[in-house]
Enzyme design. Structure first.
Site, PDB file in Angstrom:
ATOM      1  N   LYS A  44       0.799  -1.165  -0.136  1.00 16.54           N
ATOM      2  CA  LYS A  44       0.011   0.122   0.095  1.00 16.54           C
ATOM      3  C   LYS A  44       1.004   1.191  -0.116  1.00 16.54           C
ATOM      4  O   LYS A  44       1.424   1.461   1.045  1.00 16.54           O
ATOM      5  CB  LYS A  44      -0.890   0.167   1.196  1.00 16.54           C
ATOM      6  CG  LYS A  44      -1.920   1.160   1.379  1.00 16.54           C
ATOM      7  CD  LYS A  44      -2.298   1.475   2.683  1.00 16.54           C
ATOM      8  CE  LYS A  44      -1.709   2.995   3.078  1.00 16.54           C
ATOM      9  NZ  LYS A  44      -1.694   4.145   2.227  1.00 16.54           N
ATOM     10  N   GLU A  51       9.721   1.145  10.896  1.00 23.05           N
ATOM     11  CA  GLU A  51      10.890   2.010  10.896  1.00 23.05           C
ATOM     12  C   GLU A  51      10.129   3.502  10.981  1.00 23.05           C
ATOM     13  O   GLU A  51       9.341   3.752  10.318  1.00 23.05           O
ATOM     14  CB  GLU A  51      11.427   1.727   9.273  1.00 23.05           C
ATOM     15  CG  GLU A  51      12.292   2.806   8.962  1.00 23.05           C
ATOM     16  CD  GLU A  51      13.458   2.886  10.068  1.00 23.05           C
ATOM     17  OE1 GLU A  51      14.197   1.936  10.289  1.00 23.05           O
ATOM     18  OE2 GLU A  51      13.830   4.180  10.424  1.00 23.05           O
ATOM     19  N   CYS A  56      13.395  10.853   7.708  1.00 21.90           N
ATOM     20  CA  CYS A  56      13.560  10.277   9.063  1.00 21.90           C
ATOM     21  C   CYS A  56      14.862  10.493   9.497  1.00 21.90           C
ATOM     22  O   CYS A  56      15.072  10.725  10.560  1.00 21.90           O
ATOM     23  CB  CYS A  56      13.406   8.690   9.004  1.00 21.90           C
ATOM     24  SG  CYS A  56      12.268   8.156   7.991  1.00 21.90           S
ATOM     25  N   GLU A  87       9.479  15.336  16.356  1.00 26.48           N
ATOM     26  CA  GLU A  87       9.898  15.425  14.857  1.00 26.48           C
ATOM     27  C   GLU A  87       9.128  16.187  14.147  1.00 26.48           C
ATOM     28  O   GLU A  87       7.824  16.163  14.311  1.00 26.48           O
ATOM     29  CB  GLU A  87       9.705  13.754  14.481  1.00 26.48           C
ATOM     30  CG  GLU A  87      10.000  13.765  12.993  1.00 26.48           C
ATOM     31  CD  GLU A  87      10.045  12.408  12.589  1.00 26.48           C
ATOM     32  OE1 GLU A  87       9.165  11.564  12.868  1.00 26.48           O
ATOM     33  OE2 GLU A  87      11.027  12.081  11.873  1.00 26.48           O
TER      34      GLU A  87
HETATM   35  C1  UN1 Z   1      14.132   8.128   5.100  1.00 21.54           C
HETATM   36  O1  UN1 Z   1      14.305   9.135   5.486  1.00 21.54           O
HETATM   37  O2  UN1 Z   1      13.060   7.457   5.671  1.00 21.54           O
HETATM   38  O3  UN1 Z   1      19.831   7.907   4.648  1.00 21.54           O
HETATM   39  C2  UN1 Z   1      15.120   7.168   4.394  1.00 21.54           C
HETATM   40  C3  UN1 Z   1      19.167   8.769   4.014  1.00 21.54           C
HETATM   41  C4  UN1 Z   1      18.509   7.976   2.742  1.00 21.54           C
HETATM   42  C5  UN1 Z   1      17.288   7.088   3.222  1.00 21.54           C
HETATM   43  C6  UN1 Z   1      16.347   7.923   3.831  1.00 21.54           C
HETATM   44  N1  UN1 Z   1      19.457   7.152   2.286  1.00 21.54           N
HETATM   45  O4  UN1 Z   1      18.890   9.820   4.296  1.00 21.54           O
END
Ligand code: UN1
Length: 498
Positions: A177, A252, A286, A388
């Site tokens: 999804k 994650e 993230c 965040e």
């Molecule tokens: C994410 O932000 O969910 O290391 C992944 C990084 C990228 C992946 C980010 N290669 O910022």
């Protein structure tokens, strides 16, 4: 105006409409007049069809030799490489990040696909001696069955590939999804996957909301594993949905990553890194560098240089290569980031050093743009220190000493990524050991993970699993230890050989 293309769900190798007969629009965040595509607003009936197809396809797919499964992945990677430019343009149109970055996103999907293709000829287990005579011991991986995947909008192709490729090479089948803001990149990816030889039902895509698609998918008893990337709040719900049946559950989630800059650091290098870490992808990673912890001796110097550079970032439509930062992905994301810009100033009382709102000017009117925003004098207890934001906002945090900096770094509910800028090898190694995150950088910002190293975080970022590298195989398989006794007699372990 040209009518936008209608995209369907991909189930059992066919493009099919949703049972609901309803659709939703995918809007370009840099130009809200542009409808990038129209997608199916699916519900549990579509999920049921997809899971049924995946469960049926699993019976055969699990028996296809892993090197053969890997070969199909190679073909997929080759094709993605050929179509990289078009895939990147589509991604910029639906997600907003600049072309250099969407090319990077597609490349990350390609890298992962090649890597996992290679695992088709590895996926190593162990052979090991038995404690008994004439007995052989080995361990092998076995697939799980149907794997459900819920993917975010910030890496619209890389993250789906991170999840699908290891699952597939292990012999599982997939229902994915995609995020409602970025379904086109996943539609493009599964189209290539189908055309490059994945049998019908091995990969299925159902578009729609978390409530009507994600939820029935994770509650379906035939789904053996759910892999989710997104907020900690939703991750908890995924975890709860998986718990009663003990499904494999890979999460994650959030981050509040920091860069520590010590007083001996190369300041210009640190400024470059912090700018890229904080405002790359409009801060919507993230891994974004959303806290910059500065040794008090270099605080002012760093702040001055950093703020000047942040103000000079060229904002605009990501398809135009002169722009360095695109819009937020959606209106609601923009509103949430603008809210934090207010919270920082009003509720927290942090010092606004630049930005703080939407950029002014006619060229920004049709997009969800936000200014690069820097808060100074941020301290623990402030919401902008802990929460965040997932947007173009970062904090400057003064530290009294190295030990203080480490304490500030660990003062965080999340544990994805962190970094230190220093020339001092003792500080670098102490920080590598003492900052409790899943990823750590020295003299580089908190973003930029590569696909052949484990990716994931500690504390509220994850639940102990990792994506990428061979660790990802662990999420999508179970170990089986096998003992073959060729002695012809009963041999009792721990007893007969004592
Ligand atoms: C994410 O932000 O969910 O290391 C992944 C990084 C990228 C992946 C980010 N290669 O910022």
């Amino acid at each position: 105006m040209k009518r936008a293309k209608v995209y369907k769900n991909f189930i059992n190798g066919e493009w099919v409409k949703s049972h609901t007969g309803e659709t939703f629009k995918n809007i370009n965040p840099a130009n809200t007049d542009e409808v990038v595509g129209v997608f199916q607003k699916s519900d549990k009936r579509d999920v049921n069809d997809a899971v049924t197809a995946a469960a049926k396809a699993y019976k055969k797919w699990r028996l296809v030799p892993a090197p053969k499964r890997g070969e199909i992945l190679y073909n997929i990677a080759n094709r993605l490489l050929k179509e990289k430019e078009q895939l990147s343009q589509d991604m910029t149109r639906e997600m907003g990040k600049v072309l250099a970055e969407t090319r990077g996103d597609v490349q990350e999907a390609i890298d992962m696909t090649y890597y996992m293709a290679g695992e088709g000829r590895r996926a190593f287990g162990q052979t090991t001696p038995s404690e008994m005579n004439n007995k052989f011991c080995m361990s092998v991986r076995q697939p799980l069955g149907v794997c459900g995947m819920i993917t975010p909008w910030n890496f619209p192709m890389a993250i789906p590939a991170w999840k699908m490729m290891p699952a597939l090479v292990m012999g599982n089948t997939v229902v994915i999804k995609p995020a409602t803001d970025t379904p086109l990149s996943v539609a493009n990816l599964v189209k290539v996957m189908g055309e490059e030889g994945l049998p019908p039902g091995v990969v299925n895509m159902v578009t729609g909301s978390g409530g009507s698609v994600g939820s029935p998918m994770m509650h379906d008893k035939r789904v053996e594993c759910v892999s989710f990337t997104g907020s900690t709040e939703i991750g908890r719900k995924v975890s709860e949905a998986c718990a009663p049946d003990f499904k494999h559950c890979h999460l994650e989630m959030g981050g509040k990553n920091c860069i520590i800059v010590m007083d001996d650091a190369d300041i210009d290098l640190a400024v470059d890194g912090a700018l890229w870490g904080a405002f790359g992808t409009t801060g919507q990673r993230c891994t974004a560098s959303s806290r910059i912890i500065l040794h008090k001796k270099i605080y002012n110097k760093f702040a001055r240089k950093f703020v000047n550079r942040a103000k000079a970032i060229k904002i605009g439509n990501g398809l135009d290569e002169k722009h360095q930062m695109g819009p937020a992905v959606s209106e609601s994301q923009m509103r949430s980031v603008l809210e934090y810009m207010k919270i920082g100033q009003q509720e927290d009382g942090a010092k606004l050093l630049c930005g703080g709102g939407r950029p002014k000017g006619a060229k920004y009117r049709k997009g969800w743009y936000t200014q690069p925003t820097v808060f100074g004098d941020v301290v623990p207890g402030m919401r902008v220190f802990h929460e965040e934001i997932f947007g173009s906002v970062t904090d400057l945090i003064p530290a009294k000493s190295f030990d203080d900096a480490i304490k500030l770094a660990n003062n965080c509910a999340y544990g994805l990524s962190a970094s230190i800028y220093t020339q001092n090898v003792n500080w670098a190694f102490s920080a590598m050991r003492d900052v409790f995150t899943g990823i750590f950088y020295v003299n580089a910002p908190t973003i930029g993970a590569e696909t052949h190293l484990p990716f994931g975080g500690t504390k509220h970022t994850g639940n102990g699993h990792r994506e990428a590298c061979t660790q990802a195989l662990g999420v999508f398989s179970e170990w089986k230890s096998i003992y073959v006794d060729f002695s012809g007699v009963i041999q009792r372990a721990q007893i007969d050989n004592q």
